[in-house]
Design an enzyme around this catalytic site. Structure first.
Site, PDB file in Angstrom:
ATOM      1  N   GLU A  91      48.991  36.392  44.798  1.00 14.09           N
ATOM      2  CA  GLU A  91      47.934  36.925  43.942  1.00 14.09           C
ATOM      3  C   GLU A  91      48.016  38.447  43.792  1.00 14.09           C
ATOM      4  O   GLU A  91      46.996  39.098  43.541  1.00 14.09           O
ATOM      5  CB  GLU A  91      46.569  36.510  44.479  1.00 14.09           C
ATOM      6  CG  GLU A  91      46.326  35.004  44.380  1.00 14.09           C
ATOM      7  CD  GLU A  91      44.914  34.626  44.740  1.00 14.09           C
ATOM      8  OE1 GLU A  91      44.182  34.155  43.853  1.00 14.09           O
ATOM      9  OE2 GLU A  91      44.537  34.808  45.917  1.00 14.09           O
ATOM     10  N   HIS A 110      40.894  41.378  48.841  1.00 14.38           N
ATOM     11  CA  HIS A 110      40.679  39.988  48.433  1.00 14.38           C
ATOM     12  C   HIS A 110      40.540  39.156  49.697  1.00 14.38           C
ATOM     13  O   HIS A 110      41.402  39.199  50.588  1.00 14.38           O
ATOM     14  CB  HIS A 110      41.839  39.475  47.599  1.00 14.38           C
ATOM     15  CG  HIS A 110      41.743  38.001  47.295  1.00 14.38           C
ATOM     16  ND1 HIS A 110      40.638  37.440  46.699  1.00 14.38           N
ATOM     17  CD2 HIS A 110      42.602  36.972  47.545  1.00 14.38           C
ATOM     18  CE1 HIS A 110      40.824  36.135  46.575  1.00 14.38           C
ATOM     19  NE2 HIS A 110      41.998  35.824  47.087  1.00 14.38           N
ATOM     20  N   HIS A 112      38.460  35.390  51.595  1.00 13.50           N
ATOM     21  CA  HIS A 112      37.925  34.042  51.394  1.00 13.50           C
ATOM     22  C   HIS A 112      36.744  33.787  52.332  1.00 13.50           C
ATOM     23  O   HIS A 112      36.822  32.936  53.213  1.00 13.50           O
ATOM     24  CB  HIS A 112      39.017  33.009  51.676  1.00 13.50           C
ATOM     25  CG  HIS A 112      40.162  33.039  50.731  1.00 13.50           C
ATOM     26  ND1 HIS A 112      41.192  32.123  50.800  1.00 13.50           N
ATOM     27  CD2 HIS A 112      40.470  33.848  49.693  1.00 13.50           C
ATOM     28  CE1 HIS A 112      42.082  32.371  49.848  1.00 13.50           C
ATOM     29  NE2 HIS A 112      41.663  33.422  49.170  1.00 13.50           N
ATOM     30  N   HIS A 178      36.662  29.943  45.795  1.00 18.25           N
ATOM     31  CA  HIS A 178      37.852  30.694  46.168  1.00 18.25           C
ATOM     32  C   HIS A 178      37.532  31.824  47.147  1.00 18.25           C
ATOM     33  O   HIS A 178      38.033  31.838  48.259  1.00 18.25           O
ATOM     34  CB  HIS A 178      38.485  31.246  44.882  1.00 18.25           C
ATOM     35  CG  HIS A 178      39.788  31.948  45.052  1.00 18.25           C
ATOM     36  ND1 HIS A 178      40.563  32.348  43.995  1.00 18.25           N
ATOM     37  CD2 HIS A 178      40.457  32.360  46.162  1.00 18.25           C
ATOM     38  CE1 HIS A 178      41.652  32.948  44.421  1.00 18.25           C
ATOM     39  NE2 HIS A 178      41.613  32.969  45.748  1.00 18.25           N
TER      40      HIS A 178
END
Length: 251
Positions: A91, A110, A112, A178
């Site tokens: 990603e 980023h 989760h 996500h």
């Protein structure tokens, strides 16, 4: 404890250490407690440092400066031997599209966080339900935390452009089913914003599970919250996050 014994001679050594520490903070806070998630730091208009995956991947909690590599906005190595045996995140476009389109963004995280994913799927928006409990978090929530509604791996620029469009000018966007993406003018800001969103999501789930009703902080209370300044909100908060990292002797 030496987290970066092999990286002291490489360019941007201090920045690599900072990215590695930030990854460990995300893991310690439970926002990325497995091997998924990553963080990047822009070093100039064309290059960024990003946490990569190596042949002996152990997860974010054990990130060292050796896991952090210099690439360009297309994911190509931007230095000698930068990606020998290492791969950029699938990603990576998530990071590079934010950096391309948001001149205010220097760092992108980023992660989760389970509570963030669960709260969104339960229909609980990130809203200013707290006040002095977390003043920066209250202000962030009051400004709105948008949602990118596709539960996809953001592995190309087209999908990343959809995400950044949903994000707009806000510092954090939720990714349905996500996780989240958080941008900041510093690494600390990107990570601390993500932590605040996670805390509000946890509280929202707790309140809802207890049968409570979520309500926004009254406008007059929100207006009364002082800006305690970056020295406390960012500098002191970040020193605390680093200090509370587990002492891991084998890193």
């Amino acid at each position: 404890m030496d987290f970066d014994r092999d990286s002291v001679s490489r360019p941007f050594a201090e920045e690599r250490r900072l990215v590695a520490e930030a990854c460990r903070v995300l893991a310690a806070r439970g926002l990325a407690d497995g091997f998924l998630g990553h963080l990047s730091l822009r070093v100039d208009d064309e290059r960024l440092l990003v946490r990569c995956r190596g042949p002996q991947e152990r997860g974010l909690a054990w990130t060292t400066a050796d896991d952090v590599h210099l690439v360009d906005l297309d994911g190509m190595p931007a230095g000698d031997a930068e990606l020998d045996g290492w791969t950029t995140p699938h990603e990576l476009p998530l990071h590079t599209e934010v950096l391309r389109t948001r001149p205010d963004a220097v760092a992108v995280a980023h992660a989760h966080p389970p509570a963030v994913v669960a709260a969104d799927l339960a229909g609980l928006r990130i809203r200013p339900i707290v006040g002095a409990f977390d003043i920066p978090g209250a202000r962030l929530a009051a400004g709105g935390v948008p949602v990118y509604k596709r539960a996809v791996l953001i592995r190309n620029r087209a999908l990343a452009a959809e995400m950044t469009a949903a994000m707009g000018e806000r510092p954090v966007v939720l990714l349905r089913g996500h996780g989240l993406t958080s941008a900041g003018a510093t690494v600390a800001e990107a990570v601390l914003n993500a932590i605040s969103v996670d805390q509000i999501a946890r509280l929202a789930l707790t309140i809802a599970s207890a049968g409570g009703v979520l309500s926004n902080l009254p406008a007059e209370d929100l207006a009364e919250l002082p800006d305690l300044g970056g020295g406390l909100n960012h500098a002191t908060a970040w020193r605390h996050e680093i200090a509370r990292l587990p002492h891991t002797s084998d890193l």
